[in-house]
Design an enzyme around this catalytic site. Structure first.
Site, PDB file in Angstrom:
ATOM      1  CD  GLU A 108      -5.102   6.055   2.169  1.00  0.00           C
ATOM      2  OE1 GLU A 108      -5.127   5.212   1.261  1.00  0.00           O
ATOM      3  OE2 GLU A 108      -4.207   6.105   3.025  1.00  0.00           O
ATOM      4  CB  SER A 110      -2.089  -0.083  -2.983  1.00  0.00           C
ATOM      5  OG  SER A 110      -3.100   0.403  -2.112  1.00  0.00           O
ATOM      6  CG  HIS A 155       0.407   6.482   0.538  1.00  0.00           C
ATOM      7  ND1 HIS A 155      -0.491   7.535   0.549  1.00  0.00           N
ATOM      8  CD2 HIS A 155      -0.147   5.505   1.301  1.00  0.00           C
ATOM      9  CE1 HIS A 155      -1.529   7.217   1.292  1.00  0.00           C
ATOM     10  NE2 HIS A 155      -1.356   5.997   1.755  1.00  0.00           N
ATOM     11  CG  HIS A 173      -1.722   1.237   1.402  1.00  0.00           C
ATOM     12  ND1 HIS A 173      -2.775   1.569   0.582  1.00  0.00           N
ATOM     13  CD2 HIS A 173      -1.616   2.245   2.302  1.00  0.00           C
ATOM     14  CE1 HIS A 173      -3.295   2.715   0.969  1.00  0.00           C
ATOM     15  NE2 HIS A 173      -2.606   3.156   2.011  1.00  0.00           N
TER      16      HIS A 173
END
Length: 456
Positions: A334, A353, A294, A289
């Site tokens: 997100e 992700s 990110h 993730h």
């Protein structure tokens, strides 16, 4: 690292830290390691620098209080007229009336007074029962927040901890090097499966900024199917691109602590990998993730600015505002979408992700709404399943402008400025500080004008 459910997390964040509030003219007594007053030329000026969050000192009157376990520690500064005639004993009797335990009591001649011989300035630190504090008409509660990058060492309150080898009671310091991790064959196999499937979607589903940086990560940071990149290498890459750096985290942090890190361009990142039985989904943040979701976006300058803007807005905000900012973070950093060349692309880490949700988010099934911070901040979200609604930004520049406009409406008794040279937060609580900022801006504008003249 995802910001968890706002309502649940905000309460945890508030209870995990000392409660601190500041009044106009707040000042704290500077002390040494033993608790004795520091030997400084001007205690009041130095105290103002150390105060949690202050407005300009008026006539030397101020108050800071910290509440914990039914007791409140008060730090007061005030000027008493004709104090020598009244006597210090009568002043002390006032504190005895409230059963205060005095830790420090100091006086000196008043500097700003027509009658400096009899007027005294007082610095008092004492401890009283909370019931007495509630009798005083105090200003709104202002939570403690970090003002220097090293203060992030105090921001380590975890909602959940997943890595058994990291102790969240003794967090890794920013001054320590990022530890290198030796991943197992099974962990590498999980990474390989996730990497392959997501990489097949990126060309058609990810935004241009993501694709551009991802190519650079493959060249510079060892992004490949058979090797999990190390945080140390990735952090060095980010630092050179946007000033962001990675900090190892043991699990899911409270929203207040996590957002505060973004204000200093620090991203809290886990290092463990999801379970091999569920490679396409992870209920907790893991290195798939962080590294695939990110990191590529944090290496884009406009997105980095947007991320820091949310962090800066969180500093000193109330629990209610933290809850709203957590929702904003969720629907942008997100699970955010944006428009590019007539199509909708993904820029949110939770989407980039997650193979399943990335396909779902860009399908016709969910509802797509224009990004509006006022509406997004109060919109409910799901942390256990796909989102029924996604918010679409026109572009990062527009999203950042809207977010900064929203942040200005958050009520605080002060204004803040981030100094990129010292990586610290400055409280703009005096006209001189504002003038200094304007002077710096003027110099930068001169340089830009000079550069334009050379170009033309």
């Amino acid at each position: 690292t995802r910001v968890p459910g706002a309502g649940r997390a905000a309460g945890v964040a508030a209870s995990g830290q000392d409660r601190r509030v500041s009044a106009p003219g707040t000042a704290a007594i500077p002390t040494d390691a033993a608790g004795a007053p520091g030997r400084r030329t001007s205690l009041q000026e130095d105290a103002q620098k150390d105060a949690p969050a202050t407005e300009p000192l008026g006539k030397g009157e101020g108050l800071v209080w910290e509440e914990e376990e039914g007791r409140a520690t008060l730090i007061l500064t005030f000027t008493l007229r004709n104090a020598r005639k009244a006597g210090l004993s009568k002043t002390a009797e006032v504190f005895e009336t409230f059963e205060a335990g005095i830790h420090h009591f100091e006086t000196r001649q008043a500097k700003k007074s027509k009658n400096t011989t009899d007027d005294l300035e007082f610095f008092v630190k004492c401890e009283v029962d909370n019931s007495y504090v509630n009798l005083v008409n105090l200003p709104p509660f202002v939570p403690w927040f970090p003002k220097k990058i090293r203060d992030l060492d105090k921001c380590h309150h975890l909602i959940a901890k997943y890595e058994p080898d990291l102790d969240h009671d003794h967090p890794v310091s920013l001054r320590d090097p990022l530890p290198r991790v030796e991943y197992t064959v099974q962990e590498t196999a999980t990474w390989r499966e996730v990497y392959r499937k997501l990489n097949s979607l990126y060309p058609t589903h990810a935004c241009k900024q993501y694709l551009d940086v991802f190519q650079q990560l493959e060249k510079c940071c060892g992004y490949q199917e058979d090797s999990i990149p190390q945080l140390q290498d990735v952090s060095r890459f980010l630092k050179e691109r946007t000033g962001f750096q990675l900090r190892p985290a043991a699990g899911l942090l409270s929203p207040r602590d996590f957002l505060a890190s973004l204000a200093f361009r620090v991203f809290q990142s886990t290092q463990y990998i999801r379970h091999s039985s569920s490679p396409m989904h992870s209920p907790e943040p893991d290195c798939c993730h962080e590294l695939l979701g990110h990191v590529p976006m944090l290496a884009d300058k406009e997105f980095a600015q947007f991320s820091q803007a949310i962090g800066l807005a969180s500093l000193g905000s109330s629990d209610v505002e933290i809850e709203k900012l957590a929702a904003l973070y969720w629907f942008t950093i997100e699970f955010g979408l944006c428009k590019q060349n007539g199509s909708i692309k993904a820029y949110g880490a939770g989407l980039l992700s997650s193979y399943g949700e990335l396909v779902y988010a860009l399908s016709n099934t969910p509802e797509h709404k224009p990004f509006d911070p006022e509406l997004t901040a109060v919109h409910p979200y799901q942390d256990q399943t796909f989102q029924p609604v996604y918010f679409v930004a026109e572009n990062f520049e527009d999203a950042t402008a809207k977010l900064q406009k929203y942040a200005l409406k958050i009520k605080k008794p002060f204004s803040l400025h981030y100094d990129p040279f010292t990586c610290s937060i400055e409280i703009l609580n005096t006209p001189q500080k504002v003038k200094n900022m304007l002077s710096q801006m003027k110099e930068e504008l001169k340089n830009l004008c000079f550069a334009l003249e050379n170009i033309s």
